[in-house]
Write a protein that holds these residues in place. Structure first.
Motif, PDB file in Angstrom:
ATOM      1  N   LEU A 164      16.107  49.782  18.359  1.00 23.23           N
ATOM      2  CA  LEU A 164      17.404  50.450  18.481  1.00 23.23           C
ATOM      3  C   LEU A 164      18.371  50.041  17.373  1.00 23.23           C
ATOM      4  CD1 LEU A 164      17.876  50.137  22.349  1.00 23.23           C
ATOM      5  CD2 LEU A 164      17.516  52.270  21.087  1.00 23.23           C
ATOM      6  N   GLY A 165      17.974  49.059  16.568  1.00 21.37           N
ATOM      7  CA  GLY A 165      18.844  48.588  15.498  1.00 21.37           C
ATOM      8  C   GLY A 165      20.026  47.793  15.997  1.00 21.37           C
ATOM      9  N   THR A 166      19.881  47.181  17.180  1.00 17.73           N
ATOM     10  CA  THR A 166      20.960  46.401  17.789  1.00 17.73           C
ATOM     11  C   THR A 166      20.694  44.912  17.592  1.00 17.73           C
ATOM     12  OG1 THR A 166      21.303  48.114  19.459  1.00 17.73           O
ATOM     13  CG2 THR A 166      22.206  45.930  19.934  1.00 17.73           C
ATOM     14  N   CYS A 167      21.638  44.204  17.037  1.00 20.86           N
ATOM     15  CA  CYS A 167      21.467  42.781  16.755  1.00 20.86           C
ATOM     16  C   CYS A 167      21.824  41.932  17.973  1.00 20.86           C
ATOM     17  CB  CYS A 167      22.336  42.369  15.566  1.00 20.86           C
ATOM     18  SG  CYS A 167      21.814  43.119  14.003  1.00 20.86           S
ATOM     19  N   ILE A 168      21.225  40.752  18.037  1.00 18.05           N
ATOM     20  CA  ILE A 168      21.459  39.809  19.132  1.00 18.05           C
ATOM     21  C   ILE A 168      22.326  38.667  18.619  1.00 18.05           C
ATOM     22  CG2 ILE A 168      20.357  38.164  20.699  1.00 18.05           C
ATOM     23  CD1 ILE A 168      17.892  39.997  20.650  1.00 18.05           C
ATOM     24  N   PHE A 169      23.442  38.430  19.293  1.00 15.38           N
ATOM     25  CA  PHE A 169      24.309  37.315  18.907  1.00 15.38           C
ATOM     26  C   PHE A 169      23.847  36.021  19.569  1.00 15.38           C
ATOM     27  CE2 PHE A 169      28.028  34.586  19.520  1.00 15.38           C
ATOM     28  CZ  PHE A 169      28.437  34.434  18.197  1.00 15.38           C
ATOM     29  N   SER A 170      23.509  36.098  20.843  1.00 13.97           N
ATOM     30  CA  SER A 170      22.990  34.930  21.548  1.00 13.97           C
ATOM     31  C   SER A 170      22.135  35.396  22.714  1.00 13.97           C
ATOM     32  CB  SER A 170      24.122  34.025  22.058  1.00 13.97           C
ATOM     33  OG  SER A 170      24.863  34.678  23.068  1.00 13.97           O
ATOM     34  N   ALA A 171      21.250  34.521  23.179  1.00 17.44           N
ATOM     35  CA  ALA A 171      20.364  34.863  24.290  1.00 17.44           C
ATOM     36  C   ALA A 171      20.064  33.623  25.111  1.00 17.44           C
ATOM     37  CB  ALA A 171      19.065  35.476  23.768  1.00 17.44           C
ATOM     38  N   LYS A 172      19.960  33.808  26.416  1.00 21.32           N
ATOM     39  CA  LYS A 172      19.603  32.730  27.325  1.00 21.32           C
ATOM     40  C   LYS A 172      18.617  33.263  28.357  1.00 21.32           C
ATOM     41  CE  LYS A 172      24.103  30.351  27.036  1.00 21.32           C
ATOM     42  NZ  LYS A 172      25.280  29.873  27.816  1.00 21.32           N
ATOM     43  N   VAL A 173      17.656  32.442  28.710  1.00 22.26           N
ATOM     44  CA  VAL A 173      16.691  32.777  29.757  1.00 22.26           C
ATOM     45  C   VAL A 173      16.661  31.638  30.747  1.00 22.26           C
ATOM     46  CG1 VAL A 173      14.310  33.359  30.298  1.00 22.26           C
ATOM     47  CG2 VAL A 173      15.287  34.096  28.128  1.00 22.26           C
ATOM     48  N   GLY A 174      16.763  31.967  32.028  1.00 20.80           N
ATOM     49  CA  GLY A 174      16.726  30.919  33.043  1.00 20.80           C
ATOM     50  C   GLY A 174      16.320  31.467  34.393  1.00 20.80           C
ATOM     51  N   ARG A 175      16.004  30.577  35.314  1.00 24.25           N
ATOM     52  CA  ARG A 175      15.655  30.950  36.683  1.00 24.25           C
ATOM     53  C   ARG A 175      16.901  30.837  37.556  1.00 24.25           C
ATOM     54  NH1 ARG A 175       9.958  30.422  37.627  1.00 24.25           N
ATOM     55  NH2 ARG A 175       8.951  31.219  35.748  1.00 24.25           N
ATOM     56  N   HIS A 176      17.139  31.854  38.362  1.00 22.03           N
ATOM     57  CA  HIS A 176      18.319  31.878  39.229  1.00 22.03           C
ATOM     58  C   HIS A 176      17.943  32.431  40.594  1.00 22.03           C
ATOM     59  CE1 HIS A 176      21.070  31.158  35.792  1.00 22.03           C
ATOM     60  NE2 HIS A 176      20.218  31.916  35.128  1.00 22.03           N
ATOM     61  N   VAL A 177      18.740  32.098  41.584  1.00 20.69           N
ATOM     62  CA  VAL A 177      18.553  32.619  42.934  1.00 20.69           C
ATOM     63  C   VAL A 177      19.493  33.809  43.126  1.00 20.69           C
ATOM     64  CG1 VAL A 177      18.755  32.147  45.398  1.00 20.69           C
ATOM     65  CG2 VAL A 177      17.882  30.379  43.852  1.00 20.69           C
ATOM     66  N   ILE A 178      18.913  34.965  43.420  1.00 17.82           N
ATOM     67  CA  ILE A 178      19.684  36.169  43.725  1.00 17.82           C
ATOM     68  C   ILE A 178      19.192  36.663  45.078  1.00 17.82           C
ATOM     69  CG2 ILE A 178      20.368  38.477  42.970  1.00 17.82           C
ATOM     70  CD1 ILE A 178      19.578  37.735  40.147  1.00 17.82           C
ATOM     71  N   GLY A 179      20.088  36.779  46.031  1.00 19.07           N
ATOM     72  CA  GLY A 179      19.663  37.095  47.385  1.00 19.07           C
ATOM     73  C   GLY A 179      18.866  35.921  47.941  1.00 19.07           C
ATOM     74  N   ASP A 180      17.677  36.199  48.438  1.00 20.35           N
ATOM     75  CA  ASP A 180      16.832  35.126  48.994  1.00 20.35           C
ATOM     76  C   ASP A 180      15.620  34.861  48.115  1.00 20.35           C
ATOM     77  OD1 ASP A 180      15.547  37.498  49.395  1.00 20.35           O
ATOM     78  OD2 ASP A 180      14.955  37.104  51.479  1.00 20.35           O
ATOM     79  N   ARG A 181      15.692  35.279  46.846  1.00 18.12           N
ATOM     80  CA  ARG A 181      14.532  35.151  45.968  1.00 18.12           C
ATOM     81  C   ARG A 181      14.928  34.517  44.643  1.00 18.12           C
ATOM     82  NH1 ARG A 181      11.773  40.886  45.450  1.00 18.12           N
ATOM     83  NH2 ARG A 181      10.063  39.583  44.683  1.00 18.12           N
ATOM     84  N   GLU A 182      13.903  33.957  43.985  1.00 19.02           N
ATOM     85  CA  GLU A 182      14.123  33.416  42.653  1.00 19.02           C
ATOM     86  C   GLU A 182      13.813  34.501  41.628  1.00 19.02           C
ATOM     87  OE1 GLU A 182      13.071  29.399  40.090  1.00 19.02           O
ATOM     88  OE2 GLU A 182      11.493  30.286  41.325  1.00 19.02           O
TER      89      GLU A 182
END
Length: 412
Positions: A361-379
C-alpha cells in the motif's frame, strides 16, 4: 514390518501443472493433531484445497491437497510435520518410529537488535528473512528516530533450536545484512534470560477504549461494510446420523488458514475428530463435514455445549482476526488481534502479512509493538502499528484497513 520413519509423512508431487501437492500423514492419533498440522502448513504459506481425516482413536490417516509457493521447501515441511506427530513405541513386537525432536522445555528466547537507516518496506523485508530462517517472532518493538533511523528489537525463538551456536547466529546476521545493505548501522543477537523477557512484557490488559471500540467480540447479525468479514457462515449439528458421533456441517467462504481456525477451535474445546472431509467449491465456498465426540468418547448432546461450540465456530470463521484503524490524537494506529490457542501458540505469519500489506500500500511504519493481552475471557496476540504520517496518509484509513484484512484472509 513396522512403519518406516519416512512413511509417517509422504509428499506426492503433482502429476501435471496446476494440480495440488498431496500430503499424507499416517501416525498415532492425539487430540489437536489436525490443528498442529494445519498450523505448520499455514506457516509454510500453503493453502489447503481438500482434506480427509479418519481415525479409530488410536491411529489416524490424514490427507491434505495443498497449493502454494513455487519455492516451498518440501523436505523441511516434511520434517516439521513429522515432528508434530506423536511418538510411537513398540507394540506387539513391531518397531515403530520415534521422533526425538519434540521439545521438552520452552525454547530459548533471543534478542535481535539492530539500528539502520529507514526506508519503505524495511520491516517486512526483515520479517520475511526471519520467517525464511524459521525464527519465530515472540515480541517486537520498532521505533523511528527523528533523524530517520530505525531501532528494532525482536524477541525471537528458533524452530531449529540452534541460535545459540555461532554458525546459526552468523548465518542469521549474514542474511539480515544482505537484505538491509548499506542501511545497516549495527546488529547483534543475544540470548536473554527469563528476567529480561518478563521485564519486556506489556500489561496483559489493553485500555478499555481499545477493547470496546476496536475489537467487538460479539457476532453481529449483520456485518458492517460487507468487506471486513467472511460473507456467510453456517454451522449445523446432528446427532441422528451416527450412533457414536455428532455430525458438524459447516458451510462458509474460504480464507487463508480456514481449516486451522476450525481445528484450533475444536482443540481448545478438547473435541476429537473421528472422520472429517473438507472441500472447496466454486466462488471460494467451502463445505466441511466432521464426525466428532467429546474427550469421554460420547456425543455432544447437551444443548448448551452444542450452542457454545456452534457460536464459537461461527465467530472464528466469520472474523478469525480483528482489524481496526483508530485515531490516537494526531496519530493513526493500526490494530490487529488474533486469538491465541490454549496451548499458547499464536497464528503464524500475521506480522508478515501486516507488513507486506502496508508495503504494497506504500504506507510507512513509524513504530510497532506485538504483545499478548487479555480481551474478554481469552488471550489475544495484539499487533499495534503506528503509521508514519510525515507527509500525511496517502490512502484513506478504510482502504488501509481493508488492504490489511484482505492480505490476512488471503483475498489479495
Amino acid at each position: 514390518m513396522g512403519i518406516l520413519y519416512d512413511d509417517v509423512v509422504i509428499i506426492s508431487e503433482p502429476q501435471k501443472d496446476g494440480d495440488p501437492t498431496v500430503l499424507t500423514v499416517n501416525c498415532p492419533d492425539k487430540t489437536g493433531l489436525g490443528c498442529d498440522l494445519c498450523r505448520i502448513i499455514l506457516f509454510f504459506g500453503l493453502n489447503i484445497l481438500r482434506g480427509d481425516v479418519s481415525t479409530d482413536g488410536k491411529w489416524c490417516y490424514i490427507v491434505f491437497w495443498v497449493v502454494g509457493k513455487n519455492r516451498t521447501r518440501w523436505s523441511l515441511l516434511k520434517t516439521r510435520l513429522i515432528e508434530a506427530c506423536p511418538s510411537c513405541s513398540s507394540a506387539s513386537g513391531i518397531s515403530y518410529y520415534r521422533s526425538e525432536l519434540q521439545p521438552s522445555k520452552p525454547p530459548d528466547v533471543f534478542l535481535l537488535n539492530f539500528c539502520c537507516h529507514d526506508r519503505k518496506g524495511l520491516l517486512h523485508d526483515v520479517t520475511e528473512v526471519l520467517c525464511e530462517l524459521e525464527l519465530t517472532i515472540k515480541k517486537v518493538k520498532v521505533s523511528t528516530t527523528p533523524d530517520g533511523k530505525v531501532m528494532d528489537l525482536f524477541f525471537i525463538t528458533d524452530t531449529r533450536e540452534l541460535l545459540h551456536t555461532k554458525k546459526r547466529k552468523d548465518e542469521t546476521i549474514e542474511h539480515l545484512i544482505e537484505i538491509l545493505g548499506d542501511a545497516i548501522i549495527s546488529i547483534d543477537i543475544d540470548l536473554v534470560g527469563p528476567e529480561i523477557t518478563a521485564c519486556t512484557q506489556a500489561s496483559p490488559l489493553l485500555p478499555t477504549a481499545i477493547t470496546e471500540d476496536a475489537f467487538d467480540l460479539e457476532l453481529p447479525d449483520l456485518a458492517r461494510g460487507g468487506t471486513l468479514r467472511s460473507d456467510y457462515v453456517s454451522v449445523m449439528m446432528d446427532n441422528t446420523l451416527s450412533p457414536a458421533h455428532t455430525l458438524v456441517q459447516i458451510m462458509c467462504q474460504d480464507h487463508k488458514g480456514l481449516l486451522y481456525d476450525i481445528m484450533r477451535t475444536l482443540k481448545d474445546y478438547n473435541i476429537q475428530i473421528s472422520y472429517g472431509r473438507f472441500t472447496t467449491k466454486p466462488r471460494g465456498k467451502c463445505e466441511i463435514d466432521l464426525f466428532i465426540m467429546q474427550a469421554d468418547g460420547k456425543k455432544i448432546v447437551d444443548p448448551n455445549k452444542q450452542n457454545s461450540l456452534s457460536s464459537r465456530l461461527r465467530m472464528e470463521l466469520f472474523r478469525p482476526l480483528r482489524v481496526a484503524i483508530v485515531s490516537r490524537g494526531p496519530d493513526t494506529e493500526l490494530l490487529v488481534a488474533n486469538p491465541v490457542e490454549l496451548s499458547g501458540k499464536g497464528r503464524p505469519l500475521v506480522f508478515y502479512d501486516i507488513t507486506l500489506a502496508l508495503k504494497m500500500l506504500g504506507t510507512c511504519i513509524f513504530s510497532a509493538k506485538v504483545g499478548r493481552h487479555v480481551i474478554g475471557d481469552r488471550e489475544w496476540e495484539v499487533y499495534r502499528v503506528l503509521l508514519d504520517e510525515g507527509e500525511g496518509l496517502s490512502l484513506p484509513k478504510n482502504k488501509i484497513e481493508e488492504g490489511v484484512w484482505k492480505m490476512l484472509m488471503g483475498w489479495e
